[in-house]
Design a protein around this motif. Sequence first.
Motif, short mmCIF file in Angstrom:
data_model
loop_
_atom_site.label_atom_id
_atom_site.label_comp_id
_atom_site.label_asym_id
_atom_site.label_seq_id
_atom_site.Cartn_x
_atom_site.Cartn_y
_atom_site.Cartn_z
N ILE A 132 -33.73 3.04 2.05
CA ILE A 132 -34.42 4.16 2.59
C ILE A 132 -33.76 5.54 1.76
O ILE A 132 -32.55 5.28 1.65
CB ILE A 132 -34.21 4.43 4.09
N GLU A 177 -39.32 11.27 3.80
CA GLU A 177 -38.30 10.06 3.73
C GLU A 177 -39.26 8.89 2.77
O GLU A 177 -40.48 8.95 2.52
CB GLU A 177 -38.28 9.37 4.82
N ARG A 202 -39.04 1.45 8.54
CA ARG A 202 -37.82 1.94 8.48
C ARG A 202 -36.84 0.75 8.99
O ARG A 202 -35.55 0.60 8.34
CB ARG A 202 -37.66 3.12 9.27
N CYS A 252 -44.52 3.25 10.35
CA CYS A 252 -43.33 3.89 9.56
C CYS A 252 -41.96 3.59 10.41
O CYS A 252 -41.06 3.17 9.68
CB CYS A 252 -43.28 5.37 9.34
N VAL A 312 -39.11 4.93 0.67
CA VAL A 312 -38.50 3.54 0.62
C VAL A 312 -38.45 3.35 -0.77
O VAL A 312 -39.46 3.56 -1.67
CB VAL A 312 -39.34 2.45 1.37
N SER A 337 -33.81 -0.64 6.98
CA SER A 337 -32.54 -0.30 7.16
C SER A 337 -31.71 -1.61 7.78
O SER A 337 -30.45 -1.52 7.41
CB SER A 337 -32.39 0.88 8.16
#
Length: 165
Positions: free
Chosen positions: A162, A3, A31, A27, A5, A35
């Motif tokens: 993300i 993943e 996130r 993390c 950013v 988000s």
Amino acid sequence: MREFVLFRTHFGDIKIQLRPDVAPKTCDAIRKLVSEQHYDGCCFYRAEPGFVLQGGLQLPDGTTKESPLGKLPLEYNLKNARGSVTMARWGDPNSATSEFFINLGDNAHLDKTGDTEWSLGFTVWGQVVDGLDIAEQISTHSTKEVGGLKMLLQPVPFNAGIVVP
């Protein structure tokens, strides 16, 4: 699954790979902040070439949004190497909230060197995989010293998202 950013600035994008294998709680928090769009409209505000570019929930006018997540625990597992992304904190090792910095050099003095306060190190939660040149470019902009820190005269706004490949 990896993943990322993505921090979008008018100078270009900075893409950071999340490292939940070494900083799972941090993390998760990043996130959530991304988000839920908490970082959107915030900025990079501190810049020291060869050292760090710092951003977080500070707005370009200098006001700071409060993190909805409170304090995060220290998760020191990686060295503060060039391109790594680290949580900013105070002397209390569990005082990180939402402020972070991109290491623009190998910053061994931010690694764990002891068992109290600052010497416990800083949580590395990501690695810049694209756009380190953008971070370095921003770090060369004009600054003024405030409390011993070099703060950008013109903070650089960003939006964050993300990205899952």
